[in-house]
Motif scaffolding. Structure first.
Motif, PDB file in Angstrom:
ATOM      1  N   PRO A   1     -12.208 -22.084  18.580  1.00  0.00           N
ATOM      2  CA  PRO A   1     -11.639 -22.417  17.271  1.00  0.00           C
ATOM      3  C   PRO A   1     -10.248 -23.041  17.437  1.00  0.00           C
ATOM      4  N   CYS A   2      -9.926 -23.984  16.570  1.00  0.00           N
ATOM      5  CA  CYS A   2      -8.606 -24.605  16.577  1.00  0.00           C
ATOM      6  C   CYS A   2      -7.848 -24.156  15.333  1.00  0.00           C
ATOM      7  N   ILE A   3      -6.659 -23.616  15.540  1.00  0.00           N
ATOM      8  CA  ILE A   3      -5.842 -23.104  14.442  1.00  0.00           C
ATOM      9  C   ILE A   3      -4.569 -23.933  14.344  1.00  0.00           C
ATOM     10  N   ASP A   4      -4.324 -24.516  13.165  1.00  0.00           N
ATOM     11  CA  ASP A   4      -3.106 -25.279  12.912  1.00  0.00           C
ATOM     12  C   ASP A   4      -2.200 -24.429  12.026  1.00  0.00           C
ATOM     13  N   VAL A   5      -1.133 -23.906  12.602  1.00  0.00           N
ATOM     14  CA  VAL A   5      -0.251 -22.982  11.873  1.00  0.00           C
ATOM     15  C   VAL A   5       0.364 -23.649  10.647  1.00  0.00           C
ATOM     16  N   GLU A   6       0.795 -24.893  10.781  1.00  0.00           N
ATOM     17  CA  GLU A   6       1.404 -25.595   9.647  1.00  0.00           C
ATOM     18  C   GLU A   6       0.412 -25.709   8.485  1.00  0.00           C
ATOM     19  N   ARG A   7      -0.823 -25.999   8.805  1.00  0.00           N
ATOM     20  CA  ARG A   7      -1.849 -26.123   7.757  1.00  0.00           C
ATOM     21  C   ARG A   7      -2.077 -24.793   7.062  1.00  0.00           C
ATOM     22  N   LEU A   8      -2.097 -23.704   7.823  1.00  0.00           N
ATOM     23  CA  LEU A   8      -2.299 -22.383   7.214  1.00  0.00           C
ATOM     24  C   LEU A   8      -1.131 -22.012   6.297  1.00  0.00           C
ATOM     25  N   ILE A   9       0.086 -22.347   6.711  1.00  0.00           N
ATOM     26  CA  ILE A   9       1.259 -22.076   5.878  1.00  0.00           C
ATOM     27  C   ILE A   9       1.166 -22.854   4.573  1.00  0.00           C
TER      28      ILE A   9
ATOM     29  N   GLU B   1      14.216 -22.258   3.450  1.00  0.00           N
ATOM     30  CA  GLU B   1      13.794 -21.955   4.814  1.00  0.00           C
ATOM     31  C   GLU B   1      13.386 -20.497   4.972  1.00  0.00           C
ATOM     32  N   ARG B   2      14.069 -19.593   4.287  1.00  0.00           N
ATOM     33  CA  ARG B   2      13.760 -18.166   4.455  1.00  0.00           C
ATOM     34  C   ARG B   2      12.315 -17.862   4.065  1.00  0.00           C
ATOM     35  N   TYR B   3      11.894 -18.385   2.899  1.00  0.00           N
ATOM     36  CA  TYR B   3      10.522 -18.156   2.458  1.00  0.00           C
ATOM     37  C   TYR B   3       9.540 -18.795   3.424  1.00  0.00           C
ATOM     38  N   TYR B   4       9.879 -20.001   3.885  1.00  0.00           N
ATOM     39  CA  TYR B   4       9.030 -20.708   4.839  1.00  0.00           C
ATOM     40  C   TYR B   4       8.844 -19.888   6.108  1.00  0.00           C
ATOM     41  N   ARG B   5       9.942 -19.333   6.646  1.00  0.00           N
ATOM     42  CA  ARG B   5       9.865 -18.561   7.885  1.00  0.00           C
ATOM     43  C   ARG B   5       9.092 -17.257   7.683  1.00  0.00           C
ATOM     44  N   GLU B   6       9.185 -16.682   6.496  1.00  0.00           N
ATOM     45  CA  GLU B   6       8.420 -15.464   6.212  1.00  0.00           C
ATOM     46  C   GLU B   6       6.919 -15.750   6.257  1.00  0.00           C
ATOM     47  N   LEU B   7       6.517 -16.880   5.663  1.00  0.00           N
ATOM     48  CA  LEU B   7       5.106 -17.273   5.706  1.00  0.00           C
ATOM     49  C   LEU B   7       4.668 -17.547   7.134  1.00  0.00           C
ATOM     50  N   GLU B   8       5.556 -18.151   7.883  1.00  0.00           N
ATOM     51  CA  GLU B   8       5.285 -18.477   9.280  1.00  0.00           C
ATOM     52  C   GLU B   8       5.020 -17.208  10.103  1.00  0.00           C
TER      53      GLU B   8
END
Length: 416
Positions: free
Chosen positions: A278-286, A303-310
């Motif tokens: 399987p190929c997982i794209d972290v940016e796409r999942l976020i 950025e804080r919310y973005y990093r939390e999702l990450e």
């Protein structure tokens, strides 16, 4: 036709059937039983041979017609074979497994002070091995003592730590229960956990350049020894080596890290296709989780919310193995994310000339100088995390072939 298998109470995540298949045994099943079902299971004796795991390694001794001297000495049975007369022979294969693990990782226990975390059946086997190998002093610490007291830190002359508890094992990934800096003489860390491949304890040991080992080699060696006892294979050093490599490779996530625009997603897709993973794209999942494009997440919510999702995304996906993961370029910044990347990961750092990077639409990069600052900030972290570094060119196939060649990894079935 009678079967082989593993007897235990909770076996959902066991790798044993997979390992035994690699050793040529396709009749190896899981016997997940409650304590009140043991009498009927052994009365029926509908098996040719079994392994026994928690919590039944002592309980099964009463069902055995014969117990080998080594199993008696240790005080637990993890292997039962039905002989030609129908008698149940109780034996211990973990002793061989732990000996193999110690030899493989090269940690010398002779003359050393050892602290063993855990007091169950696995601990008994470990203690028997290290005693036979000449450990100078052995201290055991129960799980209750770990939770209720820090008295074990008083043993500041400890040379080697061995964890036989489930602390840090899936699904409790990331659990930390020991501060290694409080053992100034420490020169070796081992544990029997194999899922995840790197617990917090193993990562802490690696960070301090302390020789260490997880428990996968022991598990494979135990299965190998069991198959010999079952009479299904002959001793073969090459078989145990190749089986271990296969299982180790199969558990790894191939994680691609690097600056924005270096080709992580494109390369990940090609690697995944070639290896059947399987190929997982972290940016796409976020982006999917936020319900908006990636750049909008960053600009609209900060950025804080973005990093939390990450972090939430990495924590979830890296608990499994056998994937190819294209990591968001800044995911490596937090210590927590670094652990999630490492726990089951083989980290490939993709590098490229800065002039060749495509960074249009990246919120943090407005010009080339900003890109250079980002490179200066992140390069030391990429270098720390990387198992290998690969220079990316416009020839994607060549880059992918180089990665696969360095890893010496073959196509394999997903274990998700």
């Amino acid at each position: 036709m009678k079967k082989y298998g593993l007897l235990g109470r909770k076996l959902l995540h066991s790798l044993s059937p997979e390992i035994h298949r690699e050793l040529g045994n396709n009749r190896y099943d899981l016997f997940q039983l409650e304590p009140n079902e043991l009498d009927a299971f052994f009365e029926k004796r509908d098996f040719a041979g079994i392994n026994v795991t928690f919590p039944y390694k002592k309980d099964v001794m009463k069902y055995c017609d014969v117990i080998t001297e080594s199993a008696k000495k240790i005080g637990s049975v993890d292997t039962i074979v039905v002989d030609e007369n129908g008698k149940l022979i109780g034996d211990n294969s973990e002793y061989f497994g732990f000996c193999f693990m110690i030899n493989k990782c090269g940690i010398d226990v002779s003359g050393k002070n050892v602290i063993v975390f855990g007091t169950g059946s696995d601990s008994l086997t470990v203690q028997a091995v290290i005693k036979d190998l000449g450990a100078k002093n052995i201290v055991t610490v129960s799980r209750q003592e770990i939770e209720e007291s820090e008295d074990f830190y008083n043993h500041d002359e400890v040379d080697i730590i061995i964890n036989t508890t489930a602390n840090g094992m899936y699904p409790n990934n990331g659990m930390k229960f020991i501060e290694l800096d409080r053992f100034p003489r420490l020169c070796g860390v081992m544990e029997l956990i194999y899922n995840p491949r790197r617990t917090r304890l193993i990562c802490d040991a690696e960070d301090r350049d302390i020789p260490n080992s997880d428990g996968l080699s022991m598990l494979v060696a135990q299965a190998y020894q069991t198959e010999i006892k079952f009479g299904r294979i002959e001793p073969d050093d090459e078989l145990i080596r190749t089986t271990y490599k296969t299982m180790s490779d199969r558990r790894k996530n191939i994680i691609l890290v690097g600056l924005p625009g270096c080709g992580k997603t494109t390369i990940a897709k090609v690697i995944a296709a070639k290896l059947g993973r399987p190929c997982i794209d972290v940016e796409r999942l976020i982006s999917m989780k936020a319900g908006v494009p990636l750049s909008t997440v960053y600009l609209a919510y900060g950025e804080r919310y973005y990093r939390e999702l990450e972090t939430e995304t990495l924590k979830k996906i890296t608990r499994n193995g056998g994937q190819v993961i294209a990591c968001e370029s800044g995911a490596i910044l937090s210590k927590e994310n670094q652990y999630y990347i490492r726990q089951n990961g083989y980290v490939v750092w993709l590098t490229r000339e800065l002039s060749g990077l495509k960074f249009d639409g990246v919120p943090l990069i407005r010009n080339f100088e900003a890109l250079k600052r980002l490179d200066d900030e992140r390069t030391p972290i990429y270098k720390f995390l990387a198992d290998i570094q690969v220079e990316v060119t416009d020839n994607v196939e060549k880059t992918v072939s180089e990665i696969i060649s360095i890893m010496n990894i073959k196509p394999t079935e997903s274990i998700l």
